[in-house]
Enzyme design. Sequence first.
Site, PDB file in Angstrom:
ATOM      1  N   ASP A   1       4.864 -13.018  -6.072  1.00  0.00           N
ATOM      2  CA  ASP A   1       5.023 -12.623  -4.746  1.00  0.00           C
ATOM      3  C   ASP A   1       6.203 -13.365  -4.125  1.00  0.00           C
ATOM      4  OD1 ASP A   1       3.144 -10.386  -4.983  1.00  0.00           O
ATOM      5  OD2 ASP A   1       1.795 -11.779  -3.935  1.00  0.00           O
TER       6      ASP A   1
ATOM      7  N   TYR B   1      -1.904  -7.661  -0.021  1.00  0.00           N
ATOM      8  CA  TYR B   1      -2.172  -8.857   0.569  1.00  0.00           C
ATOM      9  C   TYR B   1      -1.378  -9.613   1.489  1.00  0.00           C
ATOM     10  CZ  TYR B   1      -6.085 -10.577  -2.583  1.00  0.00           C
ATOM     11  OH  TYR B   1      -7.067 -10.542  -3.233  1.00  0.00           O
TER      12      TYR B   1
HETATM   13 CU   LIG Z   1      -7.623 -12.352  -4.128  1.00  0.00          CU
END
Ligand SMILES: [Cu+2]
Length: 642
Positions: A301, A385
Site C-alpha cells: 500500500d 482499508y
Molecule cells: Cu486486516
Amino acid sequence: MTNPAPHPLASLAGDEITRARQIVADSGRTSIPVADVRYAYVGLCEPHKDLVRAFDRGEDVTVDRRVRLQLLQGPEANVTEAIVSVTRGEVDLWREVAGVRPGLQMEDAMATLVALHENADWNAGLVRRGIEDTSLVQIDPWPAGTFGVAHEEGRRIFRCLAYLRDSADDNGYARPLEGLMAYVDGGRGEVLEVVDLGVVPFPPQGGSYYPEHNGPLRADLRPLTITQPEGPSFTVEGNLVRWQKWSMRVGMDPHEGLVLHTVGYEDGGAVRPLIYRASVSEMVVPYGHPGPMHAWKSAFDAGEWGLGRMANSLTLGCDCLGEIYYFDDVFADEHGKPRTRANAICMHEEDYGILWKHVDLPSGRTEVRRSRRLVVSSIATVGNYEYGFYWYFYLDGTVQLEVKLSGIMSTMGVDGDDPGPHANMIAPGLAAPYHQHMFNVRLDIEIDGPHNSVFEVDTLPSPPGEDNPWNNAFAPTATLLDRELAARRRVDPSRSRIWKISNRSKTNGVGQPTAYKLLPASTPTLLADPASSVGRRAAFAAENLWVTPFDEEERRAAGEYPNQSNGGEGLPAWTARDRAIVDTDIVLWHSFGVTHLPRPEDWPVMPVEYTGFSLIPVGFFDRNPALDVPPSSPGEGHCHAG
Ligand SMILES: [Cu+2]
C-alpha cells in the site's frame, strides 16, 4: 523585497512542481508528445545531509532545489527516471528503466473500469449472478502481484474483484461477486482474461455502518471538549515545528506519507540530534488464503498506491480533536500539475495521563506531573482499508509511532457456514480471509551525531554458581551487531529484547555511551514462505530489524518498484553485501505489524487496531529529563501540595 532561499528540506512548492514539469517539457528528451507524458512520482530530491547541516548552522550555502520524477511514456512496463534542478533549470538525470512499473496509476485504474464495463465476458458473469443494474457493481482494481503468468509480461495490470451495492454509497463488501475476477491491462485499457469459478450465493445481510441504519444511537454521550485557552505550546515556521525542547521538520512523500526530518531534542542549550529522517518506507498486506480468488492478494500500500497519494483531508473535531494545526500537502497529479490536499497532516497536543508521581509516605507530600504528547498524524484510505500514522513526542524524550488500522476487511462469499481453515465467518454467508499488515519504518538515526552502533540486548538468567548462589540473578547481555547479515534480527519478548543505538564517542553522566533503544511491540514476521511470490517481494517483513550503512539511494524496503516486482529487491539485496555498520552513519529498518484473524466485531467496519514501536532514551540523559515539567495549575486541585 527579500526572497530568501527555501530551507533545503522545505516541502515542494506548487511553483517548483510547475517548473520541474516545464523543464522536462523544454528538455526535448521525451519520446512522446509532452502532453501525453504521465507523472507517476514527483517528490523532493533531498540534498546531501552535510549541506542541510551547514544550512542549519547558519553557514552561507547554495541551496539547489531538485525534484525527483518518475515518468511514463506509454503503456509499457518502463519508467523514465529524472532529476531536475528547479534552481538551475537543468536536467541532472534522465534514465530509462525497463521492465518495472511505478505505483498504480489512477488513469490506468479508470481505463480498467471502463474496459470491464464494456466487456461481454465480464457482463455475462454479472448476468449469471442475477445482476441487472450494473451501476451498482463496485469494481476494485487490485495490484496484480507477480505469478509468472503471460499476462504480466511488459504490462501494467490489475486484477479486479467486484461487489454488489444496494445503493450508490452502500458497503459493497457485504456482497462479493465470489468466483468472478478479471485481469486487465490498465496502461492499454484492455481486458486480458475474465475468470468465472462459479456462482456463490450473495450473503443475505447488508453491511451498512451508517448511523441511519444502526439506530437507535446512544443518547448518553455528553460533550467532551478540549480547550487550550492560551493556544497550543508549539510553534511552526514553514515546515519546522518546535515543541517542548523537540524540533523537527514535517513533510509528505507520495509513497511514504508522513516524513519527519532532523528530529532533535534541546538539552543544555544545544539541539542534540536523534533522527535525520523517519518514514514508513513500505508496507504489505499479504493474504493467507490458498484459494484462486484470494491467494494472490498482497497489496504494497505504500509502493503501489502510496500513503501520501491516498492521504485524507482531515476534519476538525472528527479526525483530530482540540487545538489543531494543519499542514496542507502540495503534490503533483498524474499530469505533473500541482494540486493541494488541504489538511493532510494534523498536529496537536494530547494529555496522556500521568508523567511521573510519588507520595512521600512519612510527610504525605505528593508530587505528580501530567504527561503530554505532541501528535503529528495523517490517515490514508487505500481501497477498503484505512491506515492512520501517528508520531508521538513525549516530555521525557520518548518518540513513538503508532499505526491505527481501520476500514473494511476484504471479504469472501461462502455457500453455507464453513469458510475452510484460512478464513473466518464474520456474518451469515460472509467470511474474511486471514491476512497480515506488515509495515517497515526507515529510521535514518543520528543519536548525538551521525556515528552510531546497534546492540541487541537480551535480558537472561545468570548461570548458577558461586556468583549466583540463590539462582535468582539475571542481567542484560549486549551483542554488537557489526555487519549487515548479523543485524537481520527478530523480536523476542521472552528475553525483553530491545535494540540499543549507541553513540560511542559521547558519554553520559555515569560514563556510558549515550543511547536510545528501539522497543518493539509484540509483532509477527511474514508468514508466507520465503520462496513464495510475496515471500520474495516482501522479504523486508521476514525480519523485524535490518541495519544498513547510510546510502541515499537505499530508500524503500522492497526496492523502488515493488509493483509487479519479481522480488529480492531492497533490503535483502542491499544487506547481502554484508557491509560494516559499526560507529558509522547507519539506518535502522524496523518491520512490524499485525496478523489479522478477522472477528465478527471487525464487521462491517473495523474498530481501530494498533501497532507500532517506541524509541526511548537509555542513558541519553543523566537523569529524568522531565523534572522541570511544572506542577499542574494549583487552581485545578492540590496534586502537588505539600
Ligand atoms: Cu486486516
